[in-house]
Write an enzyme that holds these catalytic residues in place. Sequence first.
Site, PDB file in Angstrom:
ATOM      1  CB  CYS A   6      -0.928   0.106   1.197  1.00  0.00           C
ATOM      2  SG  CYS A   6      -2.065  -1.253   1.358  1.00  0.00           S
TER       3      CYS A   6
ATOM      4  NE  ARG B 125       4.582   1.642  -0.081  1.00  0.00           N
ATOM      5  CZ  ARG B 125       5.601   1.292   0.668  1.00  0.00           C
ATOM      6  NH1 ARG B 125       6.822   1.432   0.216  1.00  0.00           N
ATOM      7  NH2 ARG B 125       5.413   0.787   1.866  1.00  0.00           N
TER       8      ARG B 125
ATOM      9  CD1 TRP C 194      -0.323  -6.162  -3.313  1.00  0.00           C
ATOM     10  CD2 TRP C 194      -0.366  -6.801  -1.174  1.00  0.00           C
ATOM     11  NE1 TRP C 194       0.004  -7.494  -3.273  1.00  0.00           N
ATOM     12  CE2 TRP C 194      -0.012  -7.917  -1.976  1.00  0.00           C
ATOM     13  CE3 TRP C 194      -0.451  -6.979   0.202  1.00  0.00           C
ATOM     14  CZ2 TRP C 194       0.247  -9.172  -1.438  1.00  0.00           C
ATOM     15  CZ3 TRP C 194      -0.196  -8.228   0.730  1.00  0.00           C
ATOM     16  CH2 TRP C 194       0.156  -9.317  -0.082  1.00  0.00           C
TER      17      TRP C 194
ATOM     18  CG  ASN D  43       1.777   0.628   4.098  1.00  0.00           C
ATOM     19  OD1 ASN D  43       1.573  -0.559   3.926  1.00  0.00           O
ATOM     20  ND2 ASN D  43       2.986   1.155   4.024  1.00  0.00           N
ATOM     21  N   GLY D  44      -0.434  -1.261   6.210  1.00  0.00           N
ATOM     22  CA  GLY D  44      -0.021  -2.165   7.287  1.00  0.00           C
ATOM     23  C   GLY D  44      -1.159  -3.076   7.665  1.00  0.00           C
TER      24      GLY D  44
ATOM     25  CD  GLU E  76      16.026 -13.096  -9.809  1.00  0.00           C
ATOM     26  OE1 GLU E  76      15.534 -13.632  -8.812  1.00  0.00           O
ATOM     27  OE2 GLU E  76      15.702 -11.953 -10.189  1.00  0.00           O
TER      28      GLU E  76
ATOM     29  CE  LYS F 154      12.576 -10.951 -11.639  1.00  0.00           C
ATOM     30  NZ  LYS F 154      13.432 -10.845 -10.487  1.00  0.00           N
TER      31      LYS F 154
ATOM     32  CD  GLU G 157       8.918 -11.304 -10.259  1.00  0.00           C
ATOM     33  OE1 GLU G 157       8.364 -10.857  -9.251  1.00  0.00           O
ATOM     34  OE2 GLU G 157      10.147 -11.242 -10.440  1.00  0.00           O
TER      35      GLU G 157
ATOM     36  CG  HIS H  15      17.959 -36.826  -7.916  1.00  0.00           C
ATOM     37  ND1 HIS H  15      18.330 -38.115  -7.599  1.00  0.00           N
ATOM     38  CD2 HIS H  15      19.110 -36.150  -8.158  1.00  0.00           C
ATOM     39  CE1 HIS H  15      19.649 -38.197  -7.607  1.00  0.00           C
ATOM     40  NE2 HIS H  15      20.153 -37.023  -7.965  1.00  0.00           N
TER      41      HIS H  15
ATOM     42  CE  LYS I  45      11.063  -2.894  -6.806  1.00  0.00           C
ATOM     43  NZ  LYS I  45      11.594  -4.058  -7.531  1.00  0.00           N
TER      44      LYS I  45
END
Length: 616
Positions: free
Chosen positions: A2, A27, A74, A100-101, A489, A493, A496, A512, A611
């Site tokens: 947020c 955010r 968010w 925010n929180g 990574e 990428k 997402e 395996h 983010k």
Amino acid sequence: MCGIAGYIGYRDAYPIVIKGLQRLEYRGYDSAGILLFDKDVSISKTKGKVSDLEAIMINGIFKKGSIGFGHTRWATHGVPNNVNSHPHVSNSGELVIIHNGIIENYDAIKKELIKRGYTFQSDTDTEVLVNLIEEVKKTHDCKLGKAVQIALNQVIGAYAIAVFDKAKPDEIIVAKLGSPIAIGIGKENKEFFVASDASPFIEYTKDAIYLEDEEMAIIRKNKEIKIRKIKDDSLITPQVQELKMNLEQIEKGGYDHFMLKEIHEQPNAITDTYRGRLIADQGIIRLSGVDNNLEKFTNANRIIIVACGTSWHAGLVAEYLFEDFARIPVEVEYASEFRYRNPILTEKDIVIAISQSGETADTLAAIKLAKEKGAFVYGVCNVVGSSIARESDAGSYTHAGPEIGVASTKAFTTQITVLSLMALRLANVKGTMSSSKYHMYLQELELIPQKIASLLKIDDHIKEIAKTYLLSNNCLYLGRGFNFPVALEGALKLKEISYIHAEGYPAAEMKHGPIALIDDRMPVFVIAINKGHYEKVVSNIQEIKSRKGKIIAVVTEGDTQVKEIADHVIEIPETEEAFTPLLTTIPLQLLSYHIAVMRNCNVDQPRNLAKSVTVE
Ligand code: F6R
């Protein structure tokens, strides 16, 4: 998560708040809302992005007022819809809040307020908080600031809030615990800005105050700002900092997306990371955070790295670097697991926290725990003055500049650069690396930016490869040694930003289990550089090929062996194995970017993500 942005002063608040929210959309972007005051309060809010909010505000009447604040959400408590969007208003209609929180004990407070006759429109914890403030204000017959303070002493959780009282429309109260708040100070206190980071007000002022946890500020037009401790009401002297960020850094600069801009910024970003720290021709590495604590590092029993997501992948690369160069045992932990598993730590342990934003809730909690247990905490953060940077005993900034695309790119490579410098510095001090090798590594690290610059020139070739695989449903990424974390990574990428399922594996683990997935529809991205376990990776490629998998290989310039077997190859310039992650990761970033663009995905703001993950 947020973003909040606010203004109080003499200008129109609307354009400042809207532009601010757009800059803070990294955010979260589930919904957006704004409060403006001009004789009366007007509130507009909607599910969706800030652009959706702008679209519903077609009537100019609601855009007036020189005081206002906005929110980009968010979602945590309550689905993303219009009702759950911020701002939230108290039952009387007098108080308005953005938050925010997470208020963890909101349910118990809500039940108590319902008993007292309060009703709730939304499913959010925030609406509970604004009504708690209202209840306190009524029962204590006090001003807004006092009511906020008393209410916050009753809540458990994290918050960055801005509160407005219709009865006192020349004032905004802000408070912080766990989530960030920056306050921009205009000339002669004629105007103030409030935001989750400084980007919304960078063109108006360079003077900013970052609230510390458990602090609140009373902001009034034409008055000195007042900052108080929420716990005991004591007055704090504001520490005004000069912002170094500039407007250009937070704009797209001609690129279609922030992600692409940030991929292309990597040569400069890495140069900025080592500027003044790496003096290769003199064999010098200067990192004040390490230099001031050399004894701690050289006597350390082990290093424990805590991080999340991409930063965790950089931590995995660092494990190879510290163990290989400086012979210090390293463990790499997901911060979210570490914080809850009663880890064994001593004063001889060093905990390195890696975080682009410096605000990731799990990483922050992990270092608080590590400090409690007596460990020395070293922060590797990008955002200057962020919570993790402040909470750490020492640290090094990555100096990558603002990273706005939600998918981390330059943060990753600059983190690896800082960690390489640390490992080399310690190897030199501890004598675990010969002097000639040490000098060679320094020279080689200095060349990395120009090698990335040359690699970026093959973007068209990568775009062609992207076209072939854009309709895949699954992909595998394989690497070994230093490049195993790059495989993880690369997969992260892709998934997402393009929503294609992708997994990263150490190449030898294929047999395996994952090899069962291979068929002619499975693209396998393999990092097969001519260092380390090259021959073994070539065998892994053969195994995939004989099961008809499609091979896209990242190889070293001049490679012939893999070229013969792979469906596509991408060449990277020659470098030392330890630094290859800085190069091999670049084509994987570009591939993900192009595939996502071709699939019409929102590259900079992928669904469900944000983010800065300031909630658990
Ligand atoms: C992936 C990504 C995330 C972050 C993670 C940690 O592209 O950006 O996985 O790496 O949320 O964030 P920071 O580094 O800010 O702690």
